[in-house]
Design a protein around this motif. Sequence first.
Motif, PDB file in Angstrom:
ATOM      1  N   VAL A 157       0.714  -1.303  -0.205  1.00 34.65           N
ATOM      2  CA  VAL A 157      -0.115  -0.102   0.000  1.00 34.65           C
ATOM      3  C   VAL A 157       0.925   1.337  -0.005  1.00 34.65           C
ATOM      4  N   VAL A 158       2.011   1.095   0.759  1.00 43.01           N
ATOM      5  CA  VAL A 158       2.817   2.536   0.839  1.00 43.01           C
ATOM      6  C   VAL A 158       3.556   2.727  -0.388  1.00 43.01           C
ATOM      7  N   GLY A 159       3.907   1.568  -1.029  1.00 42.65           N
ATOM      8  CA  GLY A 159       4.632   1.605  -2.511  1.00 42.65           C
ATOM      9  C   GLY A 159       3.739   2.223  -3.457  1.00 42.65           C
ATOM     10  N   ILE A 160       2.380   1.805  -3.428  1.00 45.31           N
ATOM     11  CA  ILE A 160       1.630   2.382  -4.360  1.00 45.31           C
ATOM     12  C   ILE A 160       1.264   3.944  -3.966  1.00 45.31           C
ATOM     13  N   ALA A 210       7.270   3.678 -12.645  1.00 42.87           N
ATOM     14  CA  ALA A 210       6.124   3.990 -11.429  1.00 42.87           C
ATOM     15  C   ALA A 210       4.862   3.382 -11.682  1.00 42.87           C
ATOM     16  N   ALA A 211       4.540   3.650 -12.947  1.00 44.59           N
ATOM     17  CA  ALA A 211       3.065   3.183 -13.138  1.00 44.59           C
ATOM     18  C   ALA A 211       3.054   1.559 -13.634  1.00 44.59           C
ATOM     19  N   ASN A 212       4.127   1.289 -14.000  1.00 38.10           N
ATOM     20  CA  ASN A 212       4.193  -0.275 -13.942  1.00 38.10           C
ATOM     21  C   ASN A 212       4.126  -0.887 -12.776  1.00 38.10           C
ATOM     22  N   GLY A 213       4.937  -0.167 -11.666  1.00 36.82           N
ATOM     23  CA  GLY A 213       5.115  -0.856 -10.308  1.00 36.82           C
ATOM     24  C   GLY A 213       3.420  -0.737  -9.907  1.00 36.82           C
ATOM     25  N   ILE A 214       2.892   0.265  -9.907  1.00 36.15           N
ATOM     26  CA  ILE A 214       1.570   0.193  -9.185  1.00 36.15           C
ATOM     27  C   ILE A 214       0.805  -1.049  -9.832  1.00 36.15           C
ATOM     28  N   ILE A 215       0.616  -1.348 -11.261  1.00 36.37           N
ATOM     29  CA  ILE A 215      -0.140  -2.301 -11.822  1.00 36.37           C
ATOM     30  C   ILE A 215       0.360  -3.628 -11.313  1.00 36.37           C
ATOM     31  N   ALA A 267      -7.912  20.241 -13.051  1.00 37.18           N
ATOM     32  CA  ALA A 267      -8.051  18.947 -12.725  1.00 37.18           C
ATOM     33  C   ALA A 267      -8.408  17.814 -13.750  1.00 37.18           C
ATOM     34  N   LYS A 268      -9.403  18.460 -14.605  1.00 34.88           N
ATOM     35  CA  LYS A 268     -10.004  17.444 -15.806  1.00 34.88           C
ATOM     36  C   LYS A 268      -9.018  17.102 -16.549  1.00 34.88           C
ATOM     37  N   SER A 269      -8.075  18.082 -17.185  1.00 38.85           N
ATOM     38  CA  SER A 269      -6.951  17.736 -18.180  1.00 38.85           C
ATOM     39  C   SER A 269      -6.203  16.695 -17.400  1.00 38.85           C
ATOM     40  N   LEU A 270      -5.532  17.003 -16.332  1.00 41.12           N
ATOM     41  CA  LEU A 270      -4.769  16.023 -15.629  1.00 41.12           C
ATOM     42  C   LEU A 270      -5.373  14.842 -15.379  1.00 41.12           C
ATOM     43  N   ILE A 271      -6.496  14.619 -15.024  1.00 39.39           N
ATOM     44  CA  ILE A 271      -7.087  13.269 -14.872  1.00 39.39           C
ATOM     45  C   ILE A 271      -7.067  12.440 -16.234  1.00 39.39           C
ATOM     46  N   THR A 272      -7.531  13.250 -17.270  1.00 37.52           N
ATOM     47  CA  THR A 272      -7.668  12.697 -18.305  1.00 37.52           C
ATOM     48  C   THR A 272      -6.285  12.152 -19.226  1.00 37.52           C
ATOM     49  N   LYS A 273      -4.954  12.791 -18.622  1.00 30.17           N
ATOM     50  CA  LYS A 273      -3.761  12.355 -19.189  1.00 30.17           C
ATOM     51  C   LYS A 273      -3.365  11.174 -18.376  1.00 30.17           C
ATOM     52  N   LEU A 274      -3.543  11.150 -17.093  1.00 29.64           N
ATOM     53  CA  LEU A 274      -3.154   9.995 -16.294  1.00 29.64           C
ATOM     54  C   LEU A 274      -3.977   8.960 -16.703  1.00 29.64           C
ATOM     55  N   ARG A 275      -5.280   8.908 -17.054  1.00 24.26           N
ATOM     56  CA  ARG A 275      -6.000   7.806 -17.283  1.00 24.26           C
ATOM     57  C   ARG A 275      -5.348   6.964 -18.647  1.00 24.26           C
ATOM     58  N   GLU A 276      -5.026   8.067 -19.524  1.00 22.85           N
ATOM     59  CA  GLU A 276      -4.632   7.421 -20.815  1.00 22.85           C
ATOM     60  C   GLU A 276      -3.361   6.913 -20.695  1.00 22.85           C
ATOM     61  N   PHE A 277      -2.386   7.453 -19.855  1.00 21.78           N
ATOM     62  CA  PHE A 277      -1.118   6.914 -19.604  1.00 21.78           C
ATOM     63  C   PHE A 277      -1.182   5.527 -18.835  1.00 21.78           C
ATOM     64  N   PHE A 278      -2.071   5.478 -18.007  1.00 13.72           N
ATOM     65  CA  PHE A 278      -2.250   4.337 -17.396  1.00 13.72           C
ATOM     66  C   PHE A 278      -2.707   2.888 -18.277  1.00 13.72           C
ATOM     67  N   LEU A 279      -3.727   3.542 -19.168  1.00 19.69           N
ATOM     68  CA  LEU A 279      -4.138   2.469 -19.882  1.00 19.69           C
ATOM     69  C   LEU A 279      -3.026   2.205 -21.118  1.00 19.69           C
ATOM     70  N   GLN A 280      -2.261   3.047 -21.388  1.00 18.17           N
ATOM     71  CA  GLN A 280      -1.027   2.738 -22.397  1.00 18.17           C
ATOM     72  C   GLN A 280      -0.173   1.849 -21.570  1.00 18.17           C
ATOM     73  N   ARG A 281       0.178   1.893 -20.210  1.00 22.93           N
ATOM     74  CA  ARG A 281       0.910   0.849 -19.345  1.00 22.93           C
ATOM     75  C   ARG A 281       0.046  -0.399 -19.347  1.00 22.93           C
ATOM     76  N   LEU A 282      -1.141  -0.489 -19.012  1.00 18.92           N
ATOM     77  CA  LEU A 282      -1.805  -1.664 -18.974  1.00 18.92           C
ATOM     78  C   LEU A 282      -1.492  -2.449 -20.298  1.00 18.92           C
ATOM     79  N   LYS A 283      -1.806  -1.724 -21.529  1.00 28.61           N
ATOM     80  CA  LYS A 283      -1.700  -2.458 -22.763  1.00 28.61           C
ATOM     81  C   LYS A 283      -0.200  -3.197 -23.000  1.00 28.61           C
TER      82      LYS A 283
END
Length: 715
Positions: free
Chosen positions: A456-459, A488-493, A524-540
């Motif tokens: 949890v602390v690592g995430i 970092a994102a790969n680590g979370i996933i 906030a809206k732009s930041l959230i959108t970019k973060l979500r796209e980034f995590f989806l790329q990492r998932l892929k």
Amino acid sequence: MMSFLLEVGTEELPANFLGSAIVQWRSLIPQSLANHGLNPEKVEVYGTPRRLAVVITGLPEKQADRTEEIKGPAAQAAFKDGQATQAAIGFANKQGVDISKLEIRSTEKGNFIFINKKIPGRPVSAILQELIPQWVWSLEGKRLMRWGSGDGRFSRPIRWLVALLNGDVLPLELQNGEKIVKSDRMTRCHRVLHPENITISQASEYVNSLNDGYVIVTPETRENIIIEQVKNAAAKLGGYTPIYQDLLKEVINLVEYPTAVIGKFEEDFLNLPTEVITEVMVSHQRYFPVFKNEKCEELLPYFITISNGDPAKSDVIASGNAKVIRARLADGRFFYEADLSKHLETLLPQLEKVTFQEELGSMRSKVNRIVINGEKISNQLLLEKHQSLDIQRSALLCKADLVTQMVYEFPELQGIMGQKYALANGENHQVSTAIFEHYLPRNANDIFPQTLTGQVVGIADRLDTLICIFGIGAIPTSSSDPFALRRAANGIINITWNANLQINLGGLIDEIAQNFATTFNKDAKSLITKLREFFLQRLKSLLQDEKQIDYDLVNAVLGDDVEYAERALTNLLDVRDRAIYLQQIRKDGTMDKIYETVNRSTRLAAQGKLNYQELEPEKFINLQLFQKTSESDFYNALVNIVPQTKESQKSRNYQLLVSELVKIAPTVTNFFDGENSVLVMDENPQIKENRLNLLGLLRNHSRVLADFGAIVKNL
């Protein structure tokens, strides 16, 4: 056939440059030869701290003759009234051919004149004289040097040059600043064991000639010698030495004639943490530590170093190295004892002086955010109070060791020393372990945190880094990721997958990013959108590269719409399980049993109005509109599948759903093509909509697993 030797002699090269240069030449030289029509039997690249060399065998004396097609001016400009114009005459003269050799050929851009020109092969010696400067000056590396007015850049000054074509010196010059280095057949040997220069009579004798001069030019040979000597030395001491690959790669390129030397230090230094001693040895002194056994938990008071000196002077070499290690370990003991006199919590104010990032404030501020993030994750996981308290305490102390004297001197020990000091301070096992584990995994080959607190602390830490750095606009590009945000994102996933944590990543991103935007006055809206796209790329990327899932199956579980993206980020375990299961049913042939019916239904259902979420046929199907038994059969099958689909959603056991899809496949086939088949696009709009709803419901059930429209048949 001919052999060629090139040796570039230098002052001592940095180990990392030498290793990189060998790799570069092994790729560059064969390719550049091939570009000139030369394909030798073998290209062998060698290197030691004082030289970089290549031996090429099986070279012809000259290139093969070749015919080259050369395009000239347009036919309309080259000939007028059947006579050659000045354009044609000039082209023929330039190419050295008679005007009668010109041919008119049709191209996409019209008719042009061409010639087939025979080009005689050039001598290999001339080609090599042109290529060698390119091989030398094109090498890439850190902190390359330029001397005087010369344009060439190299890691260290070039002192001599050997260039032999068979037994003859190939005339060659390299501009090394104000000095010109000319090729010869004389090379330098080991500085200590063979200080006299030697001459090389034949290119093919290079390796043996240098061996006689106590220089082992083949890196792989030096590697084998080092491994064998280190293992033998450890066995002689009754201990065990692991072969640290990074250390091995470095020492291979630091010596020309390796000799393992055993050194000793005082046993009372063993009271220091094992990690401190090994860090001093491996990272700072390039020594191999000696453990009592293969568990590598307890050390013996010895070390093994790889010497480039005279083996007969090993005792003197060992004594000198022992003095150095004693001094370093004495420093380590001083730092350790000084740090133990303070509690980690008392060091927190000092984190105010440590900058996390210029726009984002201090490490102390970061710690506060990690604490808050940890609490949010704890709430999502519905943890018990004592678990949440351990997470809060670990988050508070996780960066405190950054201001200890030991970590200041040995940054590689961050987290490791924090765990040691926390235990000494009386913190419980969960808290102290989490201080170390929250850094895991540190690289692609590292272990994952094993405790829930560490996970949890690592995430929480990585989420703060990602959201803050994205928030100031430092988003990774294809060529630059200075803050290691992909890692970092790969680590979370990967932590989530490895520990099967039921967290809502999308929800955490939204909430933490909103807090950041409010605090730092960002969008906030732009930041959230970019973060979500980034995590989806990492998932892929992780699903394809690490889980080895076919690209189309990854697309099928991630989708290209908001609903699927939201689902993936809301439940990382679900998207992993669906992808793995899809790969499994493709491999065992189950997918073939449902692919056609599901895909055909999905394509037609797109013409209907039923949304993707609906699963229960009772709400959307009018039984009174049925005209064929195939419709009622389809309907009944859909009614029966509902419980299994819902259970699949709940338990992530998608075999339940697929088993039902296999059962329903013949019914759907009969609906389309059987004796009681129907025309889906009936003229009656109500019947048409009813039938499209049947297909839409089947599509929706299949979408609980994946978007079958994204799957390629028989990939």
